[in-house]
Every structure is written in C-alpha cells, then in structure tokens.
Design an enzyme around this catalytic site. Structure first.
Site, short mmCIF file in Angstrom:
data_model
loop_
_atom_site.label_atom_id
_atom_site.label_comp_id
_atom_site.label_asym_id
_atom_site.label_seq_id
_atom_site.Cartn_x
_atom_site.Cartn_y
_atom_site.Cartn_z
N ASP A 101 0.74 -1.23 0.54
CA ASP A 101 0.35 -0.19 0.01
C ASP A 101 0.51 1.14 -0.10
OD1 ASP A 101 1.07 -0.16 2.38
OD2 ASP A 101 -1.06 0.81 3.65
N GLU A 102 1.87 0.85 -0.11
CA GLU A 102 2.85 2.70 -0.10
C GLU A 102 3.53 2.39 -1.14
OE1 GLU A 102 3.13 2.94 4.46
OE2 GLU A 102 4.72 4.07 3.04
#
Length: 408
Positions: A101-102
């Site tokens: 998610d990053e």
C-alpha cells in the site's frame, strides 16, 4: 499511500464509500483472537478499532460493522492496476514499491511532460479515484525520507491527503516530532536504546554529536543522525539487491501438535519449500537451524539448535538433518510453532560426491528435484506433493492456497 488499502478495496467491491463505511478486514474471524488487518477510518474514529485489534475488541452490537475475510489475490491485482497508473507519469525504474500500500516515485524527470509536482500529484490522485474509487495520501519531499515522514505525520490526517516537507523545513517538521517511534526506521527497541542515552525527541537526536551515536549504536547511530537532519542520499533508480545470508521459514500451527510424527510432516514440508528457494538461487547451505516452540500450556518453552552439515541444497539431503535435530532435542511436549533456517550460504560450484555414493542415483535425485521445482512453480504445490501431505497434521496443502499467510 493507499488509505487503509485492504479495507478500501473491500469497500469498493461492495460499492461503499471507504470514508463512511464501518468495515474491517479480519483474519480468522471465527476466533476470539481473530486479527484485524485493516479498518476503515470510521472504525478507528468511532470504535477505536485499528490494524492489530482483535475480534473480541469488536463492538458486535453495532449492526453497521462488516467483517470481511482477507482476499490477498484481489489486493495484489488492485495493486498492479495502481502501479499501471504510476507508470503513466514515471518510468518503471523510478518507482520503488515499499509495501503493498506504499510506493516511492521520483518525478524529477516528469515535469516537462506533466507539469509541477503539485499538478502531477493531483493527477495521480484523480486517476486512481476515478478509475479505482480509492483515496490516495501523498507525502512530498526532497528525498524519500522526507516524503515518507511527511506522509506518516501529516498527509494521513489532512482532508486533501497531501503534505510537503523540504530541507529548509527540517527545524519546523522533523525536529518537532515528539515521539521517536513516529519516525520510520525507529522501532520500540531502538527508541528504548536512545531513551537510555537521554534522547527522547528528534530534536534531541539531531543535537547529539555524531561520534557519540556512532560509538553507541554503530552504523545505525550514524544513519539516525543524518535522518534527524532530513538527509537521505538514496536514489530510486539505483537498486541494491543484497545477498541473502540465510533462507528460512516459520509457522505458528493452528493447534497444539501432540504427536511427534505429525510435527515431522510439517518440518518435511517446510524444508522442501526452503530447499526449493536455495536451488532457485543456485546456492548451498552448510549450517541448519531448527527452533520449536511448545504450547502455552507447557511448562517448557521449546528449543533452538543448529548443526553443521555437508554443503547442499537438496531436499533429500536436508530433511534427515532437520528431523535428526528434532528427534534429538524434542521433549515430547505439545508443539505450537516451528522455524527452520539454512545459513552459511555459498554459491553452488558443483555437485560434491564421496566414494561411498552411487553417482547415478545422486544425479537422478538432483534432476528430479529440479523437475519438481519447475512443475510446482508453474502449477502450484498441489500439482506434485508427497502422500504425507494428505495425512493428519500436514499444513502444506492448506498453506499453498494462501497468499501472504492469508486466504487468497
């Protein structure tokens, strides 16, 4: 960063607004100790439920709450779609995937085509929102460190989801971070070490002489000193792939194993997986390590032992060594966790034989293992497995259907 990624994807699939829905992604929800992997903002603000919360903490009286089982294959698919959006604005070599998610993007060379930093950021946010219905928070900085700190400490809490930290802002940004644990790279142990040195904030860390930090903490201390001043010289297009010092695997069993033969089945399966990774990387191991944790109801904790072995990457050779360690040190206590590792890694130079081995048989074993590896890589673990993987206690078949330790 994709805001509460797992939970947001689940909301979108249900045609719900991630910012308004009451949803958690939970592993093993049928148990009181079921773990929350992600929660929507409403769950955090209203019920104080966040990543790491447990099933028993959930206010089950609230009928608005949706409990979603993890779908890792879906999350990976959505992640690939997000990466495709990034590649519209940045070459692949200037994208560094930090986690599912990053992601870090170096947009230095994209300004002539797509405009200013703010314009590029908002275009990316808009594209992902319009196409995938996901909200993105963004940290902007002169280097990856500043961008990450801006994201973690400010952007996540702003309605627009954007924060920008520059070198000249360090005294008003990094030095104002009160809790050391709020800085990426500083965990509880590192923070505790710093506090024992009388350092309780990032400002105090920045004012501590470099020789003092380096003497007390080595290379880590030197790195922390530079980070306290906002310095990070890493370049996204200069990839560094470290050589693995060891290969290992661990697993917490779903229940206490009282029968040693069932534990041995699990050890066999785990050794096969690690050995396959050794062969894929064309390396051998000459030191093996086995750790076994006993049940929480046992008086004893377990054991951890290692042994030197002839250099090899063969499953056929490694399994007996691990089983020998288990049989030698097992105390007939119920087992709940197993960890294996292979160390002292060296590049495979050739096949080592001794005078008492059947050369043809050894070569056939090696070729057979390579063939099995290729079939499993293409068609999965279930395509070729030992009959023992169908016996009581075996976990390989069930785990082969998981992604990242969760149901796919």
């Amino acid at each position: 960063m994709l805001n509460r990624f797992f939970a947001s994807v689940e909301c979108v699939k249900r045609r719900l607004n991630p910012l308004e829905a009451y949803l958690v992604v939970m592993s093993n929800a049928e148990r009181a100790g079921g773990l929350v992997l992600a929660a929507t903002p409403k769950m955090k603000s209203v019920h104080h439920i966040k990543t790491g919360s447990r099933m028993y903490e959930l206010p089950t009286w609230d009928e608005r709450i949706i409990i979603a089982p993890p779908r890792m294959k879906l999350y990976l698919k959505v992640n690939a779609m997000i990466q495709a959006v990034f590649r519209r604005y940045v070459p692949a070599e200037f994208i560094h995937v930090y986690s599912i998610d990053e992601c870090f993007l170096d947009i230095t060379g994209s300004h002539l085509l797509f405009g200013s930093t703010d314009e590029i950021v908002r275009k990316i946010q808009r594209d992902i929102l319009e196409e995938l219905r996901l909200y993105v928070t963004v940290g902007i900085g002169d280097n990856p460190l500043l961008a990450k700190l801006a994201l973690d400490n400010v952007a996540k809490n702003r309605p627009v989801g954007i924060a920008e930290w520059r070198y000249e802002d360090v005294p008003e940004t990094i030095w104002k971070i009160k809790h050391l644990e709020d800085v990426c790279g500083i965990g509880h142990r590192t923070a505790a070490h710093l506090k024992r040195m009388g350092i309780f904030s990032m400002y105090q860390l920045s004012q501590t002489p470099l020789p003092v930090l380096k003497s007390a903490m080595g290379v880590i201390g030197e790195q922390l000193y530079y980070h306290a001043h906002g310095l990070d010289y890493s370049r996204l297009n200069e990839k560094y792939v470290p050589v693995n010092k060891s290969y290992g695997k661990s697993q917490i069993l779903e229940k206490d194993y009282h029968v040693p033969a069932e534990v041995e089945i699990v050890i066999r399966e785990m050794v096969e997986e690690v050995a396959m990774r050794l062969r894929q990387n064309h390396v051998d191991t000459s030191v093996i390590h086995l750790s076994v944790g006993y049940s929480k109801y046992s008086i004893k904790k377990g054991f951890s032992h290692q042994a030197k072995i002839p250099s090899t990457n063969s499953s056929h050779a490694l399994i007996p060594y691990f089983l020998e360690l288990f049989r030698r040190y097992n105390e007939r206590e119920p087992v709940r966790s197993i960890a294996i590792s292979c160390g002292k890694i060296t590049l495979k130079a050739g096949l080592q034989l001794n005078l008492f081995e059947d050369v043809n048989r050894t070569l056939n074993h090696e070729q057979l293992e390579v063939t099995v590896d290729k079939i499993r890589m293409r068609y999965g673990f279930k395509s070729l497995m030992h009959a023992s993987s169908l016996l009581n206690g075996a976990t390989g078949l069930k785990r082969s259907e998981m992604v990242g330790g969760h149901k796919g």
